[in-house]
Enzyme design. Structure first.
Site, PDB file in Angstrom:
ATOM      1  N   LYS A  60       7.694  19.073  13.884  1.00  7.78           N
ATOM      2  CA  LYS A  60       7.849  20.528  13.696  1.00  7.78           C
ATOM      3  C   LYS A  60       8.837  20.850  12.591  1.00  7.78           C
ATOM      4  O   LYS A  60       8.676  21.850  11.891  1.00  7.78           O
ATOM      5  CB  LYS A  60       8.274  21.199  15.005  1.00  7.78           C
ATOM      6  CG  LYS A  60       7.146  21.272  16.019  1.00  7.78           C
ATOM      7  CD  LYS A  60       7.359  22.404  16.999  1.00  7.78           C
ATOM      8  CE  LYS A  60       6.170  22.535  17.920  1.00  7.78           C
ATOM      9  NZ  LYS A  60       6.418  23.434  19.044  1.00  7.78           N
ATOM     10  N   LYS A  62      -2.004  25.500  19.953  1.00 10.84           N
ATOM     11  CA  LYS A  62      -1.920  26.959  19.794  1.00 10.84           C
ATOM     12  C   LYS A  62      -1.529  27.315  18.376  1.00 10.84           C
ATOM     13  O   LYS A  62      -1.831  28.398  17.900  1.00 10.84           O
ATOM     14  CB  LYS A  62      -0.809  27.518  20.695  1.00 10.84           C
ATOM     15  CG  LYS A  62      -0.992  27.354  22.166  1.00 10.84           C
ATOM     16  CD  LYS A  62       0.186  28.037  22.902  1.00 10.84           C
ATOM     17  CE  LYS A  62       0.354  27.510  24.297  1.00 10.84           C
ATOM     18  NZ  LYS A  62       1.609  26.802  24.520  1.00 10.84           N
ATOM     19  N   LYS A 110      -4.060  17.114  17.289  1.00 13.52           N
ATOM     20  CA  LYS A 110      -4.069  17.649  18.653  1.00 13.52           C
ATOM     21  C   LYS A 110      -4.599  19.086  18.669  1.00 13.52           C
ATOM     22  O   LYS A 110      -4.303  19.849  17.750  1.00 13.52           O
ATOM     23  CB  LYS A 110      -2.604  17.636  19.121  1.00 13.52           C
ATOM     24  CG  LYS A 110      -2.374  17.799  20.572  1.00 13.52           C
ATOM     25  CD  LYS A 110      -0.879  17.736  20.866  1.00 13.52           C
ATOM     26  CE  LYS A 110      -0.127  18.884  20.235  1.00 13.52           C
ATOM     27  NZ  LYS A 110       1.256  19.035  20.685  1.00 13.52           N
TER      28      LYS A 110
HETATM   29  P1  TYM Z   1       3.170  23.515  25.554  1.00 14.33           P
HETATM   30  O1  TYM Z   1       3.325  24.977  25.769  1.00 14.33           O
HETATM   31  O2  TYM Z   1       2.979  23.025  24.160  1.00 14.33           O
HETATM   32  O3  TYM Z   1       1.954  22.968  26.394  1.00 14.33           O
HETATM   33  C1  TYM Z   1       1.846  23.184  27.791  1.00 14.33           C
HETATM   34  C2  TYM Z   1       1.240  21.972  28.453  1.00 14.33           C
HETATM   35  O4  TYM Z   1      -0.056  21.691  27.892  1.00 14.33           O
HETATM   36  C3  TYM Z   1      -0.096  20.337  27.439  1.00 14.33           C
HETATM   37  N1  TYM Z   1      -0.920  20.269  26.226  1.00 14.33           N
HETATM   38  C4  TYM Z   1      -1.953  19.434  26.074  1.00 14.33           C
HETATM   39  N2  TYM Z   1      -2.506  18.502  26.887  1.00 14.33           N
HETATM   40  C5  TYM Z   1      -3.578  17.818  26.425  1.00 14.33           C
HETATM   41  N3  TYM Z   1      -4.120  18.027  25.190  1.00 14.33           N
HETATM   42  C6  TYM Z   1      -3.606  18.937  24.341  1.00 14.33           C
HETATM   43  N4  TYM Z   1      -4.150  19.145  23.138  1.00 14.33           N
HETATM   44  C7  TYM Z   1      -2.471  19.702  24.774  1.00 14.33           C
HETATM   45  N5  TYM Z   1      -1.715  20.670  24.200  1.00 14.33           N
HETATM   46  C8  TYM Z   1      -0.773  21.002  25.104  1.00 14.33           C
HETATM   47  C9  TYM Z   1       1.358  19.994  27.131  1.00 14.33           C
HETATM   48  O5  TYM Z   1       1.570  18.602  27.137  1.00 14.33           O
HETATM   49  C10 TYM Z   1       2.085  20.713  28.249  1.00 14.33           C
HETATM   50  O6  TYM Z   1       2.071  19.942  29.429  1.00 14.33           O
HETATM   51  N6  TYM Z   1       7.830  21.761  25.888  1.00 14.33           N
HETATM   52  C11 TYM Z   1       6.678  22.190  26.670  1.00 14.33           C
HETATM   53  C12 TYM Z   1       6.992  23.283  27.661  1.00 14.33           C
HETATM   54  C13 TYM Z   1       8.109  22.959  28.586  1.00 14.33           C
HETATM   55  C14 TYM Z   1       8.067  22.034  29.662  1.00 14.33           C
HETATM   56  C15 TYM Z   1       9.357  22.092  30.262  1.00 14.33           C
HETATM   57  C16 TYM Z   1       7.102  21.176  30.177  1.00 14.33           C
HETATM   58  C17 TYM Z   1       9.344  23.528  28.564  1.00 14.33           C
HETATM   59  N7  TYM Z   1      10.093  22.989  29.566  1.00 14.33           N
HETATM   60  C18 TYM Z   1       9.689  21.292  31.368  1.00 14.33           C
HETATM   61  C19 TYM Z   1       7.423  20.386  31.271  1.00 14.33           C
HETATM   62  C20 TYM Z   1       8.703  20.442  31.863  1.00 14.33           C
HETATM   63  C21 TYM Z   1       5.620  22.709  25.715  1.00 14.33           C
HETATM   64  O7  TYM Z   1       5.913  23.166  24.633  1.00 14.33           O
HETATM   65  O8  TYM Z   1       4.370  22.722  26.243  1.00 14.33           O
END
Ligand code: TYM
Length: 334
Positions: free
Chosen positions: A114, A200, A197
């Site tokens: 990022k 969003k 990947k």
């Molecule tokens: P975020 O918002 O990017 O994504 C949310 C969840 O979706 C999963 N994910 C995917 N899984 C499979 N294929 C994909 N292409 C894909 N894109 C996203 C992510 O792995 C995630 O599980 N940092 C985290 C949010 C967060 C969090 C936490 C998660 C903040 N605090 C504590 C777990 C525990 C994030 O940005 O997820």
């Protein structure tokens, strides 16, 4: 069992979020036993680490909460809330900033990706992002964290932070959490590029299936998805070197609840002209009802907002003992 996981309320929820995370959240909630807790939150504080439009962020919160409810999160069984409404996340995040090491954060691949080449211009929040994420989980003594493969490294860091804190202060304040990555859909890839990947933040909407997409958009996106000219093989090993083909077969298998082998057994020898419409029909059958329920829930936005406030109240109560224990361990309390 304490299940804890979060999602950033930026952009639209997509098929990767659904198959990689949300579907597992619902399955774990549905398998919960009497003393278990499931906590799911919108990581609005994490969203501040990149440039955001404040009005869009505020508006997204209710839409995303409604989508999670529509996908099967039940607010009577799971605690669903906004991270920022539980100040203990920020407070513990700051305390853990004294434990996490710069070298650990420098190794995070999400930070490297990022921040890119312009590290000096990246926000401080983007760098310390995984420390707040560790606080999110450790605050509730999280034992299981269902996430996509891309978040595994952050959870490993959370374990390191917990272990170092417990050792440094000679007390077992935190439980070491286990990341749970879906075997069926660890990483769903972009429909335009099988090596990137599904995300969003991809500027091309054609790269992802949003959970808000209408049936014709879902069908069109799969129809236009990048593929290769070869027919589908009968052996999963033959998908090696065909990332787009592998991704579409993985999506089909995950949505159908079948193995990749079983999907290939049905479609071996067929080209994408036959496979893509079947995939689109399946996706519409699985995702259409979630979209329709989301739209119905959004007719009463204040009910969704109230549900989030009730969730935050429960989360604040669950967070309090661990925050106090951490404050006491470091000498902030007498
Ligand atoms: P975020 O918002 O990017 O994504 C949310 C969840 O979706 C999963 N994910 C995917 N899984 C499979 N294929 C994909 N292409 C894909 N894109 C996203 C992510 O792995 C995630 O599980 N940092 C985290 C949010 C967060 C969090 C936490 C998660 C903040 N605090 C504590 C777990 C525990 C994030 O940005 O997820």
């Amino acid at each position: 069992m304490r299940v804890v996981s979060g999602i950033q309320p930026t952009g639209d929820l997509h098929l990767g979020n659904y198959l990689g995370a949300i579907r597992q959240w619902v399955a774990m909630q549905d398998a919960m036993r009497p003393n278990d807790e499931c906590l799911f939150f919108l990581a609005d504080l994490h969203a501040l680490t990149v440039s955001i439009d404040p009005r869009e962020l505020a508006g997204n919160m209710v839409v995303m909460a409604a989508t999670l409810l529509a996908a099967g999160i039940d607010p009577d069984r799971s605690v669903l809330f906004n991270q920022s409404r539980v100040p203990a996340h920020s407070e513990l995040g700051w305390i853990l900033g004294g434990t996490a090491r710069i070298g650990w954060l420098n190794r995070m691949t999400q930070w490297k990706d990022k921040a890119g080449k312009n590290r000096e211009g990246a926000s401080v929040g983007l760098f310390t992002y995984p420390v707040l994420q560790a606080a999110d989980v450790l605050l509730y003594q999280g034992t299981h964290v269902p996430v996509g493969d891309d978040q595994k490294q952050h959870l490993e860091l959370a374990r390191d932070v917990a272990a170092k804190f417990n050792t440094d202060f000679g007390m077992d304040v935190f439980t070491l959490p286990e990341p749970l990555v879906s075997l069926a859909a660890p990483r769903i890839m972009s429909l335009r590029d099988g090596k990137a990947k599904m995300s969003k933040s991809d500027p091309s909407d054609q790269s992802r299936i949003n959970l808000s997409d209408h049936d014709d958009a879902i069908a069109a996106k799969f129809r236009k998805a990048r593929t290769d000219p070869d027919p589908l093989p009968d052996d999963p090993a033959a998908l090696e070197g065909r990332p787009e083909a592998r991704n579409l077969v993985t999506i089909y298998a995950a949505l159908a609840g079948k193995s990749v082998e079983a999907v290939l057994a049905s479609f071996a020898g067929h080209g994408f002209g036959a496979f893509k419409p079947a995939l689109a029909d399946l996706a519409i059958a699985r995702l259409g009802p979630i979209r329709d329920r989301t739209e119905a829930l959004l007719e009463d936005r204040s009910a969704v907002a109230q549900m989030l406030s009730r969730g935050a109240e429960r989360a604040r109560a669950l967070a309090a003992p661990t925050l106090r224990a951490a404050q006491a361990a470091v000498g902030l309390l007498p």
